[in-house]
Design a protein around this motif. Structure first.
Motif, PDB file in Angstrom:
ATOM      1  N   ALA A 123       0.822  -1.211   0.000  1.00 40.19           N
ATOM      2  CA  ALA A 123       0.000   0.000   0.000  1.00 40.19           C
ATOM      3  C   ALA A 123       0.855   1.259   0.000  1.00 40.19           C
ATOM      4  O   ALA A 123       0.524   2.255  -0.663  1.00 40.19           O
ATOM      5  N   LEU A 124       1.954   1.253   0.734  1.00 40.31           N
ATOM      6  CA  LEU A 124       2.860   2.405   0.734  1.00 40.31           C
ATOM      7  C   LEU A 124       3.440   2.633  -0.655  1.00 40.31           C
ATOM      8  O   LEU A 124       3.556   3.779  -1.124  1.00 40.31           O
ATOM      9  N   LEU A 125       3.803   1.555  -1.333  1.00 43.86           N
ATOM     10  CA  LEU A 125       4.288   1.677  -2.704  1.00 43.86           C
ATOM     11  C   LEU A 125       3.215   2.243  -3.629  1.00 43.86           C
ATOM     12  O   LEU A 125       3.470   3.145  -4.430  1.00 43.86           O
ATOM     13  N   ALA A 126       2.009   1.699  -3.509  1.00 46.00           N
ATOM     14  CA  ALA A 126       0.923   2.108  -4.404  1.00 46.00           C
ATOM     15  C   ALA A 126       0.609   3.587  -4.256  1.00 46.00           C
ATOM     16  O   ALA A 126       0.306   4.276  -5.240  1.00 46.00           O
ATOM     17  N   ALA A 127       0.683   4.086  -3.025  1.00 44.76           N
ATOM     18  CA  ALA A 127       0.381   5.498  -2.771  1.00 44.76           C
ATOM     19  C   ALA A 127       1.601   6.385  -2.974  1.00 44.76           C
ATOM     20  O   ALA A 127       1.477   7.608  -2.916  1.00 44.76           O
ATOM     21  N   ASP A 128       2.755   5.786  -3.228  1.00 41.41           N
ATOM     22  CA  ASP A 128       4.026   6.526  -3.295  1.00 41.41           C
ATOM     23  C   ASP A 128       4.221   7.349  -2.018  1.00 41.41           C
ATOM     24  O   ASP A 128       4.689   8.488  -2.051  1.00 41.41           O
ATOM     25  N   CYS A 129       3.827   6.745  -0.909  1.00 40.70           N
ATOM     26  CA  CYS A 129       3.991   7.333   0.417  1.00 40.70           C
ATOM     27  C   CYS A 129       5.196   6.642   1.038  1.00 40.70           C
ATOM     28  O   CYS A 129       5.096   5.524   1.555  1.00 40.70           O
ATOM     29  N   LEU A 130       6.342   7.293   0.962  1.00 41.90           N
ATOM     30  CA  LEU A 130       7.604   6.583   1.155  1.00 41.90           C
ATOM     31  C   LEU A 130       8.294   6.963   2.451  1.00 41.90           C
ATOM     32  O   LEU A 130       8.530   8.147   2.735  1.00 41.90           O
ATOM     33  N   PRO A 131       8.639   5.961   3.257  1.00 46.17           N
ATOM     34  CA  PRO A 131       9.333   6.230   4.513  1.00 46.17           C
ATOM     35  C   PRO A 131      10.648   6.976   4.295  1.00 46.17           C
ATOM     36  O   PRO A 131      11.303   6.838   3.261  1.00 46.17           O
ATOM     37  N   GLU A 132      10.987   7.743   5.286  1.00 45.73           N
ATOM     38  CA  GLU A 132      12.262   8.473   5.279  1.00 45.73           C
ATOM     39  C   GLU A 132      13.329   7.537   5.837  1.00 45.73           C
ATOM     40  O   GLU A 132      13.258   7.122   6.998  1.00 45.73           O
ATOM     41  N   VAL A 133      14.305   7.211   4.999  1.00 46.78           N
ATOM     42  CA  VAL A 133      15.286   6.180   5.346  1.00 46.78           C
ATOM     43  C   VAL A 133      16.691   6.777   5.279  1.00 46.78           C
ATOM     44  O   VAL A 133      17.236   6.984   4.198  1.00 46.78           O
ATOM     45  N   PRO A 134      17.299   7.098   6.433  1.00 46.37           N
ATOM     46  CA  PRO A 134      18.667   7.627   6.391  1.00 46.37           C
ATOM     47  C   PRO A 134      19.615   6.637   5.722  1.00 46.37           C
ATOM     48  O   PRO A 134      19.527   5.429   5.917  1.00 46.37           O
ATOM     49  N   ALA A 135      20.549   7.188   4.931  1.00 43.53           N
ATOM     50  CA  ALA A 135      21.401   6.333   4.105  1.00 43.53           C
ATOM     51  C   ALA A 135      22.501   5.640   4.898  1.00 43.53           C
ATOM     52  O   ALA A 135      22.915   4.534   4.548  1.00 43.53           O
ATOM     53  N   PHE A 136      22.984   6.261   5.952  1.00 49.77           N
ATOM     54  CA  PHE A 136      24.151   5.734   6.658  1.00 49.77           C
ATOM     55  C   PHE A 136      23.744   4.965   7.914  1.00 49.77           C
ATOM     56  O   PHE A 136      22.661   5.173   8.459  1.00 49.77           O
ATOM     57  N   GLY A 137      24.651   4.111   8.374  1.00 54.22           N
ATOM     58  CA  GLY A 137      24.443   3.431   9.642  1.00 54.22           C
ATOM     59  C   GLY A 137      24.262   1.940   9.536  1.00 54.22           C
ATOM     60  O   GLY A 137      23.777   1.306  10.483  1.00 54.22           O
ATOM     61  N   SER A 138      24.645   1.347   8.395  1.00 53.26           N
ATOM     62  CA  SER A 138      24.473  -0.094   8.243  1.00 53.26           C
ATOM     63  C   SER A 138      25.808  -0.745   7.919  1.00 53.26           C
ATOM     64  O   SER A 138      26.553  -0.247   7.080  1.00 53.26           O
ATOM     65  N   VAL A 139      26.088  -1.868   8.588  1.00 51.32           N
ATOM     66  CA  VAL A 139      27.234  -2.682   8.200  1.00 51.32           C
ATOM     67  C   VAL A 139      26.774  -3.948   7.491  1.00 51.32           C
ATOM     68  O   VAL A 139      27.568  -4.833   7.191  1.00 51.32           O
ATOM     69  N   GLY A 140      25.463  -4.038   7.242  1.00 45.99           N
ATOM     70  CA  GLY A 140      24.945  -5.210   6.545  1.00 45.99           C
ATOM     71  C   GLY A 140      23.527  -4.965   6.069  1.00 45.99           C
ATOM     72  O   GLY A 140      23.244  -4.919   4.899  1.00 45.99           O
ATOM     73  N   CYS A 414      29.919  -8.475   6.319  1.00 44.66           N
ATOM     74  CA  CYS A 414      30.170  -8.423   4.871  1.00 44.66           C
ATOM     75  C   CYS A 414      29.876  -7.074   4.246  1.00 44.66           C
ATOM     76  O   CYS A 414      30.209  -6.850   3.086  1.00 44.66           O
ATOM     77  N   HIS A 415      29.208  -6.183   4.957  1.00 40.61           N
ATOM     78  CA  HIS A 415      28.958  -4.814   4.483  1.00 40.61           C
ATOM     79  C   HIS A 415      28.284  -4.800   3.111  1.00 40.61           C
ATOM     80  O   HIS A 415      28.676  -4.045   2.214  1.00 40.61           O
ATOM     81  N   ALA A 416      27.259  -5.614   2.960  1.00 43.22           N
ATOM     82  CA  ALA A 416      26.614  -5.730   1.654  1.00 43.22           C
ATOM     83  C   ALA A 416      25.899  -4.447   1.233  1.00 43.22           C
ATOM     84  O   ALA A 416      26.045  -3.985   0.092  1.00 43.22           O
ATOM     85  N   THR A 417      25.112  -3.869   2.134  1.00 42.94           N
ATOM     86  CA  THR A 417      24.394  -2.649   1.763  1.00 42.94           C
ATOM     87  C   THR A 417      25.342  -1.498   1.460  1.00 42.94           C
ATOM     88  O   THR A 417      25.158  -0.792   0.454  1.00 42.94           O
ATOM     89  N   PRO A 418      26.374  -1.242   2.262  1.00 42.59           N
ATOM     90  CA  PRO A 418      27.335  -0.221   1.870  1.00 42.59           C
ATOM     91  C   PRO A 418      27.986  -0.499   0.510  1.00 42.59           C
ATOM     92  O   PRO A 418      28.276   0.431  -0.246  1.00 42.59           O
ATOM     93  N   ALA A 419      28.195  -1.777   0.191  1.00 41.19           N
ATOM     94  CA  ALA A 419      28.768  -2.102  -1.123  1.00 41.19           C
ATOM     95  C   ALA A 419      27.834  -1.666  -2.241  1.00 41.19           C
ATOM     96  O   ALA A 419      28.280  -1.142  -3.279  1.00 41.19           O
ATOM     97  N   ALA A 420      26.527  -1.854  -2.060  1.00 43.06           N
ATOM     98  CA  ALA A 420      25.571  -1.423  -3.082  1.00 43.06           C
ATOM     99  C   ALA A 420      25.465   0.087  -3.147  1.00 43.06           C
ATOM    100  O   ALA A 420      25.373   0.673  -4.235  1.00 43.06           O
ATOM    101  N   LEU A 421      25.476   0.743  -1.994  1.00 44.13           N
ATOM    102  CA  LEU A 421      25.374   2.203  -1.977  1.00 44.13           C
ATOM    103  C   LEU A 421      26.560   2.857  -2.661  1.00 44.13           C
ATOM    104  O   LEU A 421      26.412   3.814  -3.419  1.00 44.13           O
TER     105      LEU A 421
END
Length: 541
Positions: A123-140, A414-421
């Motif tokens: 439903a969030l996708l359908a409405a394009d009502c998108l959470p605010e997601v800070p980019a930094f702070g993940s090691v995986g 493995c820092h997968a998400t930082p690798a993608a970012l």
């Protein structure tokens, strides 16, 4: 048209399409699988079967038993404590990609969430009502999905129709109530590899489009620098077994077909500089990496990456606590793609340098008006060199960063998400480098002393550029032209190549030279939303 998550998992192109704005729907069988997995969790709870994150704490607290009455609290608290992202929020496209990959993972039917939870994300996708997601702070993973999941329970913030709203206000606007999470749902919402997988799908889409443009722009530079077409000879290139190399050779032959400029310089050099004659080898190697990376991402989308996994039957539920949420393979693939695109961009800067250098170009110095009062593209090449250096720094493998978290429980990261970012950031930088080369190549055509026709394809490219920016005469900030050229590359595809049916690598039957059969590589596609994403540094449960 809506993209349906059915028996088949989504592939990376579908995730990228959803990220770009397509809607996502769950088929009846996907809904049934989600429901069935939730029934298993209910039985695990009722029977007090020991299950990580269901009736135990998480991370280093995995041996702490949580009573049935506390399991809702555990699920809610996981979101609160794991929402630790910092820095600039991800763009809308990145956030949509992550949500799409998360729903895809739940639809495998081994997570145990209620259907209502998956439908809330849809439903969030359908409405394009998108959470605010800070980019930094993940090691995986963990932190990005925690910020997304907060909105489902009425917490956090969203961007909706140009406004920043609280999660509760956003749900109210959509006519929805905040969810109260049941056992395991908090853990399932933050777990798995949807974050890296969604971002990886975006990286593939953007890299694929960029490589098409890089071939086209390289053809313009090659023609301006009077290269020798023998570098793209089909029989010669077929001697190296590489689908990507042979595809790029075909593309270069098509792009430069019927060039009067190149016909005027046939045989005048024995060999061109490497930045010109290795276009098939370097661009083709990047395409081969792209193909290999796409295979990894599609395998990830087809995999169950939850921990724990629930399986079995309501009469005999099973729980598997394993490390499927660790994205080692996709982290390595993203690092590989980063290096490949960084190398392609570095060679584009070398061609740019040759275009602006009168010692090798045969053109006015820095493609500027004569007289010394104009600098032309002198400093634009500095910008490209700076971006190449930045890419070199970014291309250091994130998958080797390591670290220890959660009281020694999670002692390999493995820092997968930082690798993608950082792959997304490298692709963005590469697009800007190629945009500068595109402007310089168009300017070089305007200054050519050779009275001969351009190839029809490069003529179309030149006209495309001149439809956006005029010849540069130091009469305006060059940064504005560079931004316009970047948008041209980021927002669409180059003009179609002539004779598209011929864009297949040559094949051998093994009787003439003993060479093996060379398979054709895939043709490229247009990039999706090219918004840069910050590189981020969370391992997970």
């Amino acid at each position: 048209m809506a993209i349906l998550r059915s028996v088949r998992p989504l592939d990376w192109r579908q995730v990228a399409a959803i990220a770009a704005g397509e809607t996502l729907e769950l088929s009846a069988d996907a809904r049934a699988r989600i429901d069935a997995a939730h029934t298993l969790v209910e039985q695990i709870v009722v029977r007090s079967i020991r299950a990580y994150g269901v009736n135990t704490g998480v991370g280093a607290l995995c041996d702490v038993v949580v009573s049935q009455s506390e399991q809702r609290t555990l699920s809610r608290n996981i979101l609160m404590s794991h929402a630790v992202g910092v820095g600039t929020p991800l763009g809308a496209t990145e956030t949509r990609a992550i949500i799409a990959a998360a729903v895809n993972n739940f639809a495998h039917g081994h997570s145990g969430i209620r259907l209502e939870v998956a439908e809330r994300l849809v439903a969030l996708l359908a409405a394009d009502c998108l959470p605010e997601v800070p980019a930094f702070g993940s090691v995986g993973y963990l932190s990005h999905m925690a910020h997304i999941a907060l909105v489902c329970i009425g917490e956090g913030h969203v961007r909706y129709r140009g406004e920043r709203l609280s999660g509760r206000d956003a749900l109210q606007r959509l006519g929805l109530e905040p969810l109260v999470l049941e056992a395991k749902e908090g853990l399932s919402l933050v777990n798995g590899t949807p974050c890296v997988t969604g971002l990886a799908a975006l990286a593939l889409a953007r890299a694929e489009g960029l490589l098409d443009w890089t071939d086209a722009v390289a053809a313009m530079s090659f023609e301006n620098l009077h290269g020798q077409l023998a570098a793209f000879d089909a029989e010669s290139l077929a001697m190296r077994v590489s689908p990507g190399l042979n595809l790029v050779g075909s593309r270069m032959r098509a792009a430069l077909a019927d060039s009067g400029i190149l016909a005027s310089f046939v045989g005048q050099r024995t060999q061109d500089p490497l930045s010109m004659r290795t276009i098939p080898h370097v661009h083709g190697a990047a395409r081969d990496v792209l193909t290999a990376t796409a295979d990894v991402v599609n395998r990830e989308l087809a995999s169950i990456t939850d921990n724990p996994i629930v399986a079995g039957t309501p009469e005999a539920p099973r729980v598997y606590s394993q490390a499927h949420a660790v994205g080692a393979s996709i982290a390595l693939a993203m690092d590989s793609l980063s290096t490949a695109i960084a190398q392609v961009a570095a060679m584009a800067e070398r061609r740019l340098d040759r275009l602006v250098n009168p010692l090798v170009s045969g053109l006015p110095a820095f493609l500027a008006e004569p007289g010394g009062t104009c600098s032309g593209f002198m400093i634009a090449q500095y910008t490209a060199a700076s971006l190449v250096a930045q890419n070199r720094r970014l291309a250091a493998p994130a998958s080797l960063d390591g670290g220890i978290t959660s009281g020694l429980q999670e002692d390999h990261l493995c820092h997968a998400t930082p690798a993608a970012l950082k792959a997304l950031e490298i692709i963005d930088n590469a697009g800007r480098i190629v945009a500068i080369e595109l402007l310089a190549a168009a300017q070089a055509y305007d200054l050519q002393a050779v009275d001969a026709a351009r190839a029809p394809h490069t003529e179309a490219l030149w006209r495309r550029v001149r439809g956006v920016v005029a010849t540069y005469r130091d009469d305006r900030p060059l940064a504005d032209d560079m931004a316009a050229a970047f948008r041209l590359i980021a927002d669409g595809a180059p003009p179609p190549l002539p004779n598209p049916g011929n864009l297949q690598p040559p094949r051998h039957d093994g009787t003439d030279s003993g060479a093996p059969i060379v398979a054709a590589g895939p043709a490229g596609a247009a990039a999706n939303d090219p918004r840069p994403a910050a590189a981020g540094a969370q391992a997970g449960h």
